[in-house]
Motif scaffolding. Structure first.
Motif, short mmCIF file in Angstrom:
data_model
loop_
_atom_site.label_atom_id
_atom_site.label_comp_id
_atom_site.label_asym_id
_atom_site.label_seq_id
_atom_site.Cartn_x
_atom_site.Cartn_y
_atom_site.Cartn_z
N GLU A 6 -4.32 -10.89 43.90
CA GLU A 6 -5.34 -11.73 44.01
C GLU A 6 -5.87 -12.69 44.98
N GLN A 7 -4.66 -13.47 45.02
CA GLN A 7 -4.97 -14.63 46.07
C GLN A 7 -3.44 -15.25 46.29
N PHE A 8 -3.47 -15.87 47.36
CA PHE A 8 -2.35 -16.77 47.50
C PHE A 8 -2.83 -18.25 47.75
N HIS A 9 -1.88 -19.27 47.63
CA HIS A 9 -2.18 -20.65 47.91
C HIS A 9 -1.06 -21.29 47.90
N LEU A 10 -1.02 -22.90 48.15
CA LEU A 10 0.14 -23.52 48.10
C LEU A 10 0.08 -24.99 47.86
N HIS A 11 1.03 -25.58 47.38
CA HIS A 11 1.41 -26.94 46.74
C HIS A 11 2.24 -27.64 47.94
N TRP A 12 1.90 -29.02 48.18
CA TRP A 12 2.94 -29.40 49.36
C TRP A 12 2.67 -31.12 49.07
N SER A 64 7.07 -29.34 46.20
CA SER A 64 7.17 -28.13 45.39
C SER A 64 7.02 -28.50 43.77
N GLU A 65 6.46 -27.46 43.15
CA GLU A 65 6.33 -27.53 41.75
C GLU A 65 7.53 -27.42 40.87
N HIS A 66 8.14 -26.02 41.18
CA HIS A 66 9.29 -25.88 40.65
C HIS A 66 10.22 -26.69 41.15
N THR A 123 4.05 -14.62 34.05
CA THR A 123 5.44 -14.09 34.38
C THR A 123 5.75 -14.63 35.35
N TRP A 124 6.56 -15.81 35.96
CA TRP A 124 6.78 -16.12 37.06
C TRP A 124 8.05 -15.42 37.50
N ILE A 125 8.18 -15.44 38.93
CA ILE A 125 9.18 -15.01 39.83
C ILE A 125 9.40 -15.85 40.80
N LEU A 161 4.85 -21.71 47.76
CA LEU A 161 3.68 -20.99 47.96
C LEU A 161 3.66 -19.92 46.89
N HIS A 162 2.43 -19.87 46.30
CA HIS A 162 2.36 -18.88 45.15
C HIS A 162 1.40 -17.85 45.57
N LEU A 163 1.82 -16.64 45.30
CA LEU A 163 1.18 -15.48 45.38
C LEU A 163 0.64 -14.93 44.05
N VAL A 164 -0.36 -14.89 43.70
CA VAL A 164 -1.09 -14.60 42.32
C VAL A 164 -1.37 -13.36 42.27
N HIS A 165 -0.76 -12.45 41.16
CA HIS A 165 -1.24 -10.93 40.88
C HIS A 165 -1.68 -10.89 39.43
N GLY A 182 5.75 -18.19 31.74
CA GLY A 182 5.20 -19.50 31.89
C GLY A 182 3.59 -19.71 32.18
N SER A 183 3.09 -20.49 32.76
CA SER A 183 1.57 -20.64 32.88
C SER A 183 1.02 -20.93 34.03
N LEU A 184 -0.31 -20.87 34.28
CA LEU A 184 -0.89 -21.43 35.43
C LEU A 184 -0.23 -22.80 35.49
N THR A 185 -0.08 -23.46 36.88
CA THR A 185 0.51 -24.86 37.00
C THR A 185 -0.84 -25.66 37.11
N THR A 186 -2.26 -25.08 37.25
CA THR A 186 -3.31 -25.90 37.40
C THR A 186 -4.46 -25.52 36.23
N PRO A 187 -5.19 -26.44 35.86
CA PRO A 187 -6.18 -26.14 34.76
C PRO A 187 -6.70 -24.74 35.27
N ALA A 238 1.19 -12.27 37.04
CA ALA A 238 2.63 -12.53 37.67
C ALA A 238 2.27 -13.29 38.84
N VAL A 239 3.33 -14.50 39.02
CA VAL A 239 3.19 -15.25 40.19
C VAL A 239 4.41 -15.31 41.06
N PHE A 240 4.46 -15.04 42.30
CA PHE A 240 5.68 -15.13 43.09
C PHE A 240 5.69 -16.77 43.40
N1 LIG Z 1 -0.69 -22.68 40.73
S1 LIG Z 1 -0.95 -21.33 40.03
O1 LIG Z 1 -0.47 -20.37 40.68
O2 LIG Z 1 -0.34 -21.61 38.90
C1 LIG Z 1 -2.42 -20.99 39.85
N2 LIG Z 1 -3.12 -19.87 40.21
C2 LIG Z 1 -4.55 -19.93 39.89
C3 LIG Z 1 -4.65 -21.11 39.09
N3 LIG Z 1 -3.40 -21.96 39.11
#
Ligand SMILES: NS(=O)(=O)c1ncc[nH]1
Ligand SMILES: [Zn+2]
Length: 259
Positions: A88-94, A102-104, A208-210, A115-119, A196-201, A139-141
């Motif tokens: 669906e999308q990818f984004h990053l945390h820094w 990093s989050e993990h 399913t985290w990978i 880097l998170h690739l969200v499926h 697990g979960s989304l790491t943002t609201p 499922a998020v990479f």
């Molecule tokens: N950071 S995360 O990948 O858990 C995420 N994706 C969409 C909203 N939050």
């Protein structure tokens, strides 16, 4: 008051508007490799990535990260997953410095970025929006970034144009065909996985985290490009330290695809 990463709206305050923040399958977590159970079922059913080139990938600044929205049919299956999950999308945390971001974490260690690739589960659900709050919906990479003296070529197509999305709600199209497969580490057969979960609201417990063992390598200049992004319009604060600290693993099983 919208959520963010500051003192007044950061991760410790999210539970007020999103009670699931206090749930039992929250993310991220600290990954302790010696506590992971090596599961041969993961290796017998290898993780398969079939990503396609994105003709004109949209890159945007939603204000708390930088995000690329995917339209092409890029799918994954196998490993811990049942069915086919569509990117669906990818984004990053820094971080504001290389010591964090990093989050993990790995044995308590933070990387400079993640880097998170969200499926979403395209076998069972018809859209990301439908899948986002289902226990088997996403499922998020998770890919760790580490600093090296060479820039990451795949990320360079993005970091070279971040100045064009410096301010909130700016977006551009990455012209040349971009295949997100260039963002994956060389070895995708070594990963940890857990529920697990989304790491943002809204922090939905639907992921399913990978998390791959092998980081990708980026240059200090590329990190500086991420840190130059702004939360709002010209003159607003830089987007840095947009990470949620780890939550307890609790009764969950962390599995490893390798010994
Ligand atoms: N950071 S995360 O990948 O858990 C995420 N994706 C969409 C909203 N939050
Ligand atoms: Zn993320």
């Amino acid at each position: 008051a919208t959520w963010g990463y500051g003192n007044d709206n950061g991760p410790a305050t999210w539970v007020k508007s999103f009670p699931v923040a206090a749930g039992t399958r929250q993310s991220p977590i600290d990954i302790v490799p010696t506590a992971a159970k090596c599961d041969t079922k993961l290796t017998e059913n290898p993780l398969t990535v079939n990503y396609s080139p994105e003709p004109a990938m949209e890159l945007c600044n939603p204000g708390l990260s930088v995000k690329a929205n995917i339209k092409s049919k890029s799918v994954i299956k196998g490993g811990p997953l049942e069915g086919e999950y569509k990117l669906e999308q990818f984004h990053l945390h820094w971080g504001s410095a290389d010591k964090q971001g990093s989050e993990h974490t790995l044995n308590g260690k933070m990387f400079p970025a993640e880097l998170h690739l969200v499926h979403y589960n395209a076998t069972k659900y018809s859209s990301f929006g439908e899948a986002v709050d289902k226990p088997d919906g996403l499922a998020v990479f998770g890919i760790f970034l580490k600093i090296s003296d060479k820039p990451h070529q795949g990320l360079k197509s993005l970091t070279d144009v971040l100045s064009e999305v410096q301010y909130k709600d700016k977006s551009i199209n990455i012209k040349q065909e971009y295949n997100p497969v260039c963002l994956l580490p060389d070895n995708i057969n070594k990963y940890w996985t857990y529920l697990g979960s989304l790491t943002t609201p809204p922090l939905c417990e639907s992921v399913t985290w990978i998390v791959f063992e092998e980081p990708i390598e980026v240059s200090e200049d590329q990190m500086k490009a991420f840190r130059a992004l702004c939360c709002g319009e010209c003159g607003s604060a830089p987007i840095v330290d947009n990470y949620r600290p780890p939550l307890p693993l609790g009764n969950r099983q962390l599995r490893a695809s390798f010994q």
